[in-house]
Design an enzyme around this catalytic site. Structure first.
Site, PDB file in Angstrom:
ATOM      1  N   ASP A 106       0.854  -1.188   0.000  1.00  0.00           N
ATOM      2  CA  ASP A 106       0.000   0.000   0.000  1.00  0.00           C
ATOM      3  C   ASP A 106       0.888   1.236   0.000  1.00  0.00           C
ATOM      4  O   ASP A 106       2.046   1.199   0.433  1.00  0.00           O
ATOM      5  CB  ASP A 106      -0.941   0.006   1.194  1.00  0.00           C
ATOM      6  CG  ASP A 106      -0.231   0.244   2.511  1.00  0.00           C
ATOM      7  OD1 ASP A 106       0.702  -0.533   2.828  1.00  0.00           O
ATOM      8  OD2 ASP A 106      -0.582   1.191   3.241  1.00  0.00           O
ATOM      9  N   GLU A 112      -0.094  -0.588   5.714  1.00  0.00           N
ATOM     10  CA  GLU A 112       0.887  -0.001   6.635  1.00  0.00           C
ATOM     11  C   GLU A 112       0.743   1.519   6.718  1.00  0.00           C
ATOM     12  O   GLU A 112       0.835   2.106   7.794  1.00  0.00           O
ATOM     13  CB  GLU A 112       2.305  -0.373   6.192  1.00  0.00           C
ATOM     14  CG  GLU A 112       3.394  -0.046   7.208  1.00  0.00           C
ATOM     15  CD  GLU A 112       3.897   1.399   7.133  1.00  0.00           C
ATOM     16  OE1 GLU A 112       4.471   1.884   8.138  1.00  0.00           O
ATOM     17  OE2 GLU A 112       3.714   2.035   6.077  1.00  0.00           O
TER      18      GLU A 112
END
Length: 450
Positions: free
Chosen positions: A92, A156
């Site tokens: 991500d 994250e």
């Protein structure tokens, strides 16, 4: 880089690495599904799962984590009796911010002036490619001498803790002798560095209300309590006149005793404008790695374009507080909430809601894995000695893993050196750093296997 078979193999694989990173960067995998399609993150996860399958990984799984995202897991068996190493990265990315501010499209990997530009190129899709390069180099030169687990997180950057909660619920999945977190970076390009501390963080949303509705500033301004003005005052209370963070009850006097960071170098790395001073007191390293730091991430209020002459009834802000090792993030959150509630003026109504939190982390640098990495980096970076540095950012998973696996050694390396400009416009990765760190990781795995 001195000639050795592993280095030669990695060098030969760099064109493939660039092509693969371009494919991975093209996914708009921001784990904020109100702004970006979830399908983009799912596609990135499937790309990684397919890549692991092509490298011989087994037990590949898309792990559904409690925050609604997926982490990609795989296992590569090594020789019988070998140690187990967990390799971590995340797919991500941060939102691109103002796409018009990018010199080239943020989700299109573009080479310019010797660097590869694109959102996630360094943080942390480049870390995924780094792991793949290291393993491919070992497979081409005698095989991978350890059992390898790989975990690539899907949220994250959001700080929502999905993988942390999953690991707590399924501790056997990520258990390993050593963990290599590929989400940090060298102190500067060409200087091999392991990150030994990470600041923790807390994220809160503060909302202020003063009126039943907006009022005409000509008719009521001067006596009517303005919620936006009240919010500005309370946010200003979080910093002293020199810019130091001042949260009531939170110590801000600790000092850093490792690698120093000159003010001149910091000004260059941070692109501070001429004539603009730095904030805070103490050394730059103190401020970045040893002390708390508050940042106002965003404010909800009318934009300048289209604003009306109104006294505002409500306003809110998102506030981040980074906390250094030695400070409990939960306690810091309580202190921040109490400070905000105490400093709101005029009896305005205030609500403080916690949005995210992660504990700080400090590594044990006396462990054998650190010597194995130092020896590997000395080969990958001829003439340089591995340095220890802090990182002001947070990787909450590190503390979770340290708690779950107290005997595991944890090392943090990665591609996010200052020129990478992670989280900012025009993020980029140095292909030379990708190549050298891939060599270092491969040689580390060989050294660590003994």
């Amino acid at each position: 880089m001195s000639s050795n078979p592993v280095a030669e193999t990695v060098a030969s694989l760099m064109p493939r690495a660039k092509a693969e990173l371009a494919e991975l960067v093209a996914f708009r995998s921001v784990a904020d599904f109100e702004q970006f399609p979830k399908s983009e993150s799912e596609a990135a996860a499937h790309w990684i799962a397919d890549a692991l399958g092509a490298e011989g990984f087994v037990d590949i799984a898309l792990l559904d984590t409690p925050d609604g995202t997926q982490s990609v897991y795989g296992y590569l068996p090594g020789p019988e009796g070998a140690k187990t190493v967990l390799l971590y990265a995340h797919y991500d990315v941060q939102p691109p911010l103002d796409e018009a501010g990018w010199a080239t499209p943020p989700f299109e990997l573009t080479e310019r002036d010797g660097r590869w530009y694109g959102r996630g190129s360094a943080d942390c899709k480049g870390g995924v490619i780094m792991h793949l390069l290291a393993l491919r180099a070992l497979k081409a030169n005698g095989g991978v001498p350890v059992h390898v687990k790989i975990i690539v997180e899907g949220s994250e950057e959001q700080g929502t803790g999905g993988l942390e909660r999953y690991a707590e619920q399924h501790p056997e999945v990520l258990a390993a002798d050593t963990i290599v977190i590929g989400d940090a970076g060298n102190f500067r390009v060409g200087l091999p560095t392991v990150t030994t501390i990470l600041r923790g963080m807390t994220l809160v949303r503060v909302s202020v209300e003063t009126l039943a509705g907006n009022l005409h500033s000509g008719q009521f301004g001067g006596a009517a309590p303005d919620a936006l003005a009240a919010l500005i005052r309370v946010l200003d209370s979080l910093r002293a006149a020199d810019g130091s963070t001042t949260v009531n009850g939170l110590d801000a006097s600790a000092e850093w005793d490792g690698l120093e960071y000159t003010e001149e170098q910091f000004r260059s790395d941070a692109k501070v404008l001429d004539g603009v001073g730095l904030t805070g007191s103490g050394s730059v390293a103190d401020r970045l790695w040893a002390r708390p730091a508050v940042t106002v991430l965003g404010i909800d209020c009318p934009p300048v374009v289209g604003a009306t002459p109104s006294v505002h009834a409500g306003a809110r802000a998102l506030v981040s507080l980074r906390v250094p090792p030695g400070v409990d993030a939960t306690e810091a959150t309580k202190l921040l909430q109490a400070h905000l509630e105490t400093h709101v003026p005029w009896g305005a109504r205030v609500t403080v809601d916690q949005v995210g939190q992660g504990q700080p982390f400090r590594a044990d640098v006396s462990s054998p894995a650190y010597q194995a990495m130092a020896d590997a980096m000395a080969v990958a970076y001829p003439g340089e000695t591995m340095q220890y540095a802090g990182q002001g950012g947070s990787i909450p998973l590190c503390n979770t893993l340290a708690g779950l696996y107290p005997d595991a050694e944890i090392l943090l390396i990665g591609l996010s050196e200052p020129e990478a400009r992670i989280h900012a416009l025009n993020e980029s990765v140095s292909p030379q750093e990708l190549e050298r760190l891939s060599v270092a990781e491969a040689l580390f795995l060989r050294n660590y296997a003994g």
